[in-house]
Motif scaffolding. Structure first.
Motif, PDB file in Angstrom:
ATOM      1  N   THR A  91       3.502   6.691  -9.974  1.00 32.69           N
ATOM      2  CA  THR A  91       2.299   6.314  -9.227  1.00 32.69           C
ATOM      3  C   THR A  91       2.347   6.768  -7.781  1.00 32.69           C
ATOM      4  N   GLY A  93       2.563   5.321  -4.745  1.00 31.93           N
ATOM      5  CA  GLY A  93       1.470   4.703  -4.010  1.00 31.93           C
ATOM      6  C   GLY A  93       1.502   4.929  -2.519  1.00 31.93           C
ATOM      7  N   ALA A 132      -1.194   7.630 -10.453  1.00 28.63           N
ATOM      8  CA  ALA A 132      -2.280   7.150  -9.604  1.00 28.63           C
ATOM      9  C   ALA A 132      -3.600   7.765 -10.042  1.00 28.63           C
ATOM     10  N   ASP A 133      -4.685   7.097  -9.677  1.00 25.19           N
ATOM     11  CA  ASP A 133      -6.015   7.579 -10.061  1.00 25.19           C
ATOM     12  C   ASP A 133      -6.602   8.554  -9.042  1.00 25.19           C
ATOM     13  N   ASP A 134      -5.720   9.223  -8.254  1.00 29.07           N
ATOM     14  CA  ASP A 134      -6.186  10.166  -7.249  1.00 29.07           C
ATOM     15  C   ASP A 134      -6.424  11.560  -7.811  1.00 29.07           C
ATOM     16  N   THR A 158      -3.391   5.067 -15.760  1.00 32.31           N
ATOM     17  CA  THR A 158      -3.718   5.281 -14.348  1.00 32.31           C
ATOM     18  C   THR A 158      -3.864   3.948 -13.643  1.00 32.31           C
ATOM     19  N   HIS A 161      -4.740   4.038  -6.525  1.00 28.03           N
ATOM     20  CA  HIS A 161      -3.813   4.641  -5.563  1.00 28.03           C
ATOM     21  C   HIS A 161      -3.755   3.747  -4.315  1.00 28.03           C
ATOM     22  N   ARG A 162      -3.013   2.654  -4.469  1.00 32.92           N
ATOM     23  CA  ARG A 162      -2.774   1.724  -3.371  1.00 32.92           C
ATOM     24  C   ARG A 162      -1.282   1.591  -3.156  1.00 32.92           C
ATOM     25  N   SER A 165       0.423  -0.747  -5.602  1.00 36.21           N
ATOM     26  CA  SER A 165       0.285  -0.463  -7.034  1.00 36.21           C
ATOM     27  C   SER A 165       1.528   0.176  -7.616  1.00 36.21           C
ATOM     28  N   GLY A 166       2.339   0.804  -6.754  1.00 40.80           N
ATOM     29  CA  GLY A 166       3.543   1.447  -7.226  1.00 40.80           C
ATOM     30  C   GLY A 166       4.727   0.511  -7.369  1.00 40.80           C
TER      31      GLY A 166
END
Length: 488
Positions: A91, A93, A132-134, A158, A161-162, A165-166
């Motif tokens: 992720t 983040g 991540a959703d980036d 996914t 992306h914070r 979140s990682g």
């Protein structure tokens, strides 16, 4: 640097994780096998000997011994008679980190090799890879999965992306369909992770290192690096670097050589380990070695391999204040140290920048949150802030005795644009305010009442998790004196 632009890659010595990048760019399965060669499955005992032999530790920041995780999952699975799950945390983040994204976009099969080795040895039920959703890396990873057969069903999940979140617990919660935030209490994934099953959780680089080590064996793997930390390290070097890059280097490489390669100008200090890391002085950086032991000896930490040097043209305290504000806003907001303590810490750092508070104010705010959070976020934020005060003591003095240090804030810390361009801030029309105090009752984490009963709050952005409360306070202000602005 854009959050979707993967930086260039550089290497000291013979590349391992980054092998083939110069020739192929991204390694598809055919190129991957040509560069790295085949790798066969390992028994649990063989895998354990390998990771113990190379002293493999997690590359996500905590440096937890991989062998201990592996043993804990094996024991939990046997005791509970349940199949394990293998989770790859890709992720990444933290906005300043790019090493895992480089692996996702250019060497996805190394990550998959490592996950497959672990899954086979554990007789796992499935592999889950968190990204991540980036939009960075997911397509490359999906293409790699389509090119090969994995030993068990393998899926991609996914997450937002914070920053938080990682965190391992947050990722497991997200995979389980819950909120992507750390759990309120600490729980080992090896005991109950994905779907309540014993879960082996480590980050993308860790699995890639495992894939390299399985091919080389422990002795050849240890031909580079140090006796205590064999192998190579992936670093993300950004900040004031004229040539920002993800750098692969043997552990023990002098940090100054990495900074010279990336054309880092002279400056007041270097952040090592990322936003939860520590600042070290330029003098300390000139003597430090790239390893956990070496950076710890220099007063820093390797963390997730993030190196952010500052140039002489920016205000160090202003850069620090922006990051602390961001970290306060990235909190899950589910425990006191985050809900109350981090906004106070951000407020106190802002007061230092404004020259209206003593260092003890920041130390006091940091001590309140340290060791008390449901996760490591308060501790890491406090560590970041306190180390800045120590390294930038001359700047603290300049801000306290005159109108700042005379330098602008260049914004080189790698924060997302949303953290520095259009944050939501509270403002008061003092010609209207009658000191009803309702706003302080609605948002006590951010708004306080001064000695005369009027609202007082820092000039910092409202943390994202408090925005709804701030909007409610604006709507319910009896005098219509409070407003929320979206402009910087």
């Amino acid at each position: 640097m854009s959050r979707t632009t993967v930086p260039p890659v550089a290497c000291f010595g013979q590349p391992r994780l980054t092998a083939g990048f110069d020739e192929f760019g991204r390694l598809d399965l055919r190129a991957h096998e040509e560069v790295h060669g085949p790798v066969g499955p390992l028994s649990p005992a063989s895998l354990m000997r390998l990771v113990e032999g190379i002293e493999l530790k997690g590359k996500g920041g905590a440096a937890f011994p991989f062998a201990r995780k592996l043993r804990a999952v094996l024991e939990s699975a046997e005791k509970r008679d349940l199949p394990p799950v293998v989770v790859v945390n890709a992720t990444e983040g933290e906005p300043a980190s790019w090493k895992d994204k480089v692996l996702l976009t250019r060497a996805p099969h190394l990550i998959l090799d490592g996950a497959a080795l672990a899954a086979y040895a554990l007789d796992a039920e499935e592999i889950v890879i968190g990204v991540a959703d980036d939009g960075v890396g997911e397509g490359s990873l999906a293409a790699a999965l389509a090119e090969r057969r994995m030993p068990v069903p393998t899926g991609i999940v996914t997450v937002p992306h914070r920053f938080i979140s990682g965190e391992g617990g947050a990722l497991v919660r997200g995979i389980n369909g819950e909120a992507h935030i750390p759990p309120g209490r600490k729980q080992r994934a090896s005991d109950a992770g994905v779907s309540g099953l014993p879960t082996l959780l480590s980050n993308a680089e860790t699995y890639a290192q495992l894939a390299v080590a399985a091919r080389l064996g422990p002795y050849e793997y240890a031909t580079v690096g140090t006796a205590e930390e064999p192998g190579t390290v992936l670093l993300t070097v950004t900040g004031a670097a004229k040539r920002p890059a993800v750098v692969e280097c043997p552990a023990g490489t002098p940090l100054r050589e990495v900074l010279e390669l990336c054309e880092v100008p002279d400056g007041p200090g270097v952040l090592v380990g990322g936003y939860h890391g520590k600042w070290i002085s330029a003098a300390a950086a000139a003597k430090a070695e790239v390893s956990r032991k070496g950076l710890t000896a220099a007063g820093g930490t390797l963390g997730a391999g993030i190196i952010i040097p500052l140039g002489a043209d920016t205000c160090p305290l202003g850069e620090v204040a922006q990051v602390v504000q961001y970290l306060a806003g990235e909190s899950a907001g589910q425990c006191g140290p985050c809900r109350l303590g981090l906004p106070d810490l951000a407020r106190s750092v802002d007061l230092i920048v404004a020259g209206s508070a003593a260092v003890e104010v920041v130390r006091s705010a940091a001590n309140v949150v340290r060791g008390r959070g449901a996760c490591s976020h308060p501790d890491g934020t406090a560590r970041f802030a306190i180390s800045a005060l120590e390294v930038f003591a001359d700047d603290v003095a300049a801000h306290s005795t005159r109108d700042g240090c005379g330098r602008r804030v260049a914004g080189v810390m790698g924060l997302p644009a949303s953290a520095t361009t259009t944050p939501a801030r509270l403002a008061v029309d003092w010609s209207r305010c009658d000191g009803h105090g309702l706003c302080a009752h609605l948002v006590p984490e951010f708004i306080r009442l001064d000695g005369n009963g009027f609202p007082a709050f820092p000039p910092t952005p409202v943390p994202t998790w408090l925005e709804s409360g701030a909007r409610k306070a604006v709507q319910m202000c009896p005098a219509l004196a409070l407003r929320l602005t979206e402009t910087a």
